[in-house]
Write a protein that holds these residues in place. Sequence first.
Motif, PDB file in Angstrom:
ATOM      1  N   VAL A   1      -6.414   1.450   5.695  1.00  0.00           N
ATOM      2  CA  VAL A   1      -5.460   1.908   4.674  1.00  0.00           C
ATOM      3  C   VAL A   1      -5.977   3.202   4.044  1.00  0.00           C
ATOM      4  O   VAL A   1      -5.200   4.145   3.837  1.00  0.00           O
ATOM      5  N   ARG A   2      -7.276   3.269   3.749  1.00  0.00           N
ATOM      6  CA  ARG A   2      -7.840   4.503   3.179  1.00  0.00           C
ATOM      7  C   ARG A   2      -7.644   5.677   4.133  1.00  0.00           C
ATOM      8  O   ARG A   2      -7.233   6.766   3.714  1.00  0.00           O
TER       9      ARG A   2
ATOM     10  N   HIS B   1       0.802  -1.224   0.000  1.00  0.00           N
ATOM     11  CA  HIS B   1       0.000   0.000   0.000  1.00  0.00           C
ATOM     12  C   HIS B   1       0.836   1.275   0.000  1.00  0.00           C
ATOM     13  O   HIS B   1       0.281   2.369   0.110  1.00  0.00           O
TER      14      HIS B   1
ATOM     15  N   GLY C   1     -10.551  -8.049   6.120  1.00  0.00           N
ATOM     16  CA  GLY C   1     -10.379  -7.392   4.826  1.00  0.00           C
ATOM     17  C   GLY C   1     -11.045  -6.027   4.785  1.00  0.00           C
ATOM     18  O   GLY C   1     -10.454  -5.047   4.307  1.00  0.00           O
ATOM     19  N   GLN C   2     -12.272  -5.944   5.303  1.00  0.00           N
ATOM     20  CA  GLN C   2     -12.988  -4.669   5.321  1.00  0.00           C
ATOM     21  C   GLN C   2     -12.278  -3.648   6.200  1.00  0.00           C
ATOM     22  O   GLN C   2     -12.107  -2.491   5.810  1.00  0.00           O
TER      23      GLN C   2
ATOM     24  N   GLU D   1      -8.963  -2.481   4.529  1.00  0.00           N
ATOM     25  CA  GLU D   1      -9.200  -1.491   3.466  1.00  0.00           C
ATOM     26  C   GLU D   1      -9.538  -0.127   4.056  1.00  0.00           C
ATOM     27  O   GLU D   1      -9.018   0.898   3.603  1.00  0.00           O
TER      28      GLU D   1
END
Length: 116
Positions: A101-102, A51, A94-95, A98
């Motif tokens: 990271v955002r 990332h 996973g959710q 994400e």
Amino acid sequence: MTTSRVPRRMPDGTRDHAANARLEQENAQLRQAVDSHARVDQALGILIATHRLPPAAGFEVLREVSQHTNTKLHTVAETVIGWALGEPLPESVGQELEAAVRRRSRAQEAPDAEAR
């Protein structure tokens, strides 16, 4: 009060078995801590490479996923390592990964926007 790391000899010449047991337990805990730290470092490297996050942001991602999924940090790290090796991520991890990271990516972009 300091304690010796060397088991004391008892008056009859035998070793203090309780002290041996304590030292063995401490040694096992230290080994576990080193292993756990290594896994977190590996997962951190994966997040940094995947990332393009700075190390501090990568650690915050792991920490946030751990907190939001109520999962131990070392377990999240093992999951990320497994994902890098081709294993599927659990949906909740996973959710959260994400989303974290955002958040971190936006936080990294914000100082650049202010500098312009």
